[in-house]
Design a protein around this motif. Structure first.
Motif, PDB file in Angstrom:
ATOM      1  N   LYS A 116      40.392  44.294  46.735  1.00 14.43           N
ATOM      2  CA  LYS A 116      41.286  45.227  47.432  1.00 14.43           C
ATOM      3  C   LYS A 116      40.588  45.892  48.616  1.00 14.43           C
ATOM      4  O   LYS A 116      41.221  46.276  49.583  1.00 14.43           O
ATOM      5  N   CYS A 117      39.265  46.023  48.519  1.00 14.41           N
ATOM      6  CA  CYS A 117      38.510  46.705  49.571  1.00 14.41           C
ATOM      7  C   CYS A 117      38.111  45.783  50.721  1.00 14.41           C
ATOM      8  O   CYS A 117      37.654  46.259  51.754  1.00 14.41           O
ATOM      9  N   LEU A 118      38.259  44.485  50.528  1.00  5.56           N
ATOM     10  CA  LEU A 118      37.844  43.542  51.563  1.00  5.56           C
ATOM     11  C   LEU A 118      38.740  43.649  52.787  1.00  5.56           C
ATOM     12  O   LEU A 118      39.945  43.803  52.683  1.00  5.56           O
ATOM     13  N   LYS A 138      37.109  41.472  35.465  1.00  2.57           N
ATOM     14  CA  LYS A 138      38.307  41.160  36.240  1.00  2.57           C
ATOM     15  C   LYS A 138      38.726  42.370  37.091  1.00  2.57           C
ATOM     16  O   LYS A 138      39.019  42.231  38.272  1.00  2.57           O
ATOM     17  N   SER A 139      38.745  43.558  36.496  1.00  2.00           N
ATOM     18  CA  SER A 139      39.149  44.748  37.255  1.00  2.00           C
ATOM     19  C   SER A 139      38.125  45.077  38.336  1.00  2.00           C
ATOM     20  O   SER A 139      38.493  45.549  39.419  1.00  2.00           O
ATOM     21  N   THR A 140      36.845  44.800  38.077  1.00  2.00           N
ATOM     22  CA  THR A 140      35.813  45.019  39.091  1.00  2.00           C
ATOM     23  C   THR A 140      36.031  44.094  40.280  1.00  2.00           C
ATOM     24  O   THR A 140      35.988  44.522  41.440  1.00  2.00           O
ATOM     25  N   LEU A 180      49.995  45.310  47.313  1.00  2.00           N
ATOM     26  CA  LEU A 180      50.608  46.030  48.434  1.00  2.00           C
ATOM     27  C   LEU A 180      49.551  46.360  49.490  1.00  2.00           C
ATOM     28  O   LEU A 180      49.810  46.232  50.688  1.00  2.00           O
ATOM     29  N   ASP A 181      48.365  46.774  49.052  1.00  2.00           N
ATOM     30  CA  ASP A 181      47.282  47.057  50.000  1.00  2.00           C
ATOM     31  C   ASP A 181      46.988  45.841  50.866  1.00  2.00           C
ATOM     32  O   ASP A 181      46.800  45.950  52.073  1.00  2.00           O
ATOM     33  N   LYS A 182      46.918  44.671  50.248  1.00  2.00           N
ATOM     34  CA  LYS A 182      46.643  43.434  50.982  1.00  2.00           C
ATOM     35  C   LYS A 182      47.753  43.126  51.966  1.00  2.00           C
ATOM     36  O   LYS A 182      47.498  42.723  53.098  1.00  2.00           O
ATOM     37  N   MET A 236      48.768  53.750  51.359  1.00  2.00           N
ATOM     38  CA  MET A 236      47.574  53.266  50.652  1.00  2.00           C
ATOM     39  C   MET A 236      46.732  54.420  50.109  1.00  2.00           C
ATOM     40  O   MET A 236      46.090  54.275  49.072  1.00  2.00           O
ATOM     41  N   ASN A 237      46.750  55.549  50.795  1.00  2.00           N
ATOM     42  CA  ASN A 237      45.926  56.683  50.370  1.00  2.00           C
ATOM     43  C   ASN A 237      46.641  57.686  49.476  1.00  2.00           C
ATOM     44  O   ASN A 237      46.012  58.615  48.973  1.00  2.00           O
TER      45      ASN A 237
END
Length: 142
Positions: free
Chosen positions: A113-115, A105-107, A3-5, A25-26
């Motif tokens: 997600k932050c990109l 994988k989670s890392t 969803l963030d993307k 998102m927050n």
């Protein structure tokens, strides 16, 4: 796609829709337990604006948004491994390998997600125009 993307990659959001997206998102955990009326009051927007936002990012409405958030939360819980103590002395080698795989994988997913797609495009353009050496030099890495 998370969803963030979906929210960050969609380019034609109005200022009101950007505000809705940022709030979502927050405040994901809050949204899961909220009604559309709660979101409407919290972000100072109308119900139709929330519905238009949901449609723009490929969802049918606010309830679909909540379903997507719940799915993502469940996926994150399922693969969660404590990075400080990822495995124990009693764990078998296959368990250790699986836990390390889940941790990596989670890392990677968290980093992804932050990109920021626009920022990545600008970086790629700069590197293409100036070369990798000059890009590192510009960033004072060499």
């Amino acid at each position: 796609m998370t969803l963030d993307k979906k929210i960050t990659l969609y380019e034609n959001l109005t200022p009101v829709e950007v505000r809705i997206g940022n709030y979502i998102m927050n405040h994901k955990e809050v949204i899961l337990n909220s009604t559309i009326q709660d979101l409407e009051k919290e972000v100072f927007v109308s119900k139709p604006a929330i519905h238009r936002f949901c449609k723009k990012i490929g969802l049918n409405g606010f309830n679909d948004l909540k379903v997507e958030l719940a799915k993502e939360e469940k996926m994150e819980e399922k693969n969660w491994v404590d990075a400080n103590v990822p495995f124990y002395e009693k764990d078998q080698s296959k368990e250790i390998a699986n836990k390390l795989m889940d941790l990596y994988k989670s890392t990677i997913q968290g980093t992804y997600k932050c990109l920021d797609a626009k920022c990545m495009d600008e970086i790629a353009k700069f590197v293409n125009e100036n070369g990798l050496y000059n890009a590192f030099k510009h960033l004072e890495l060499i």
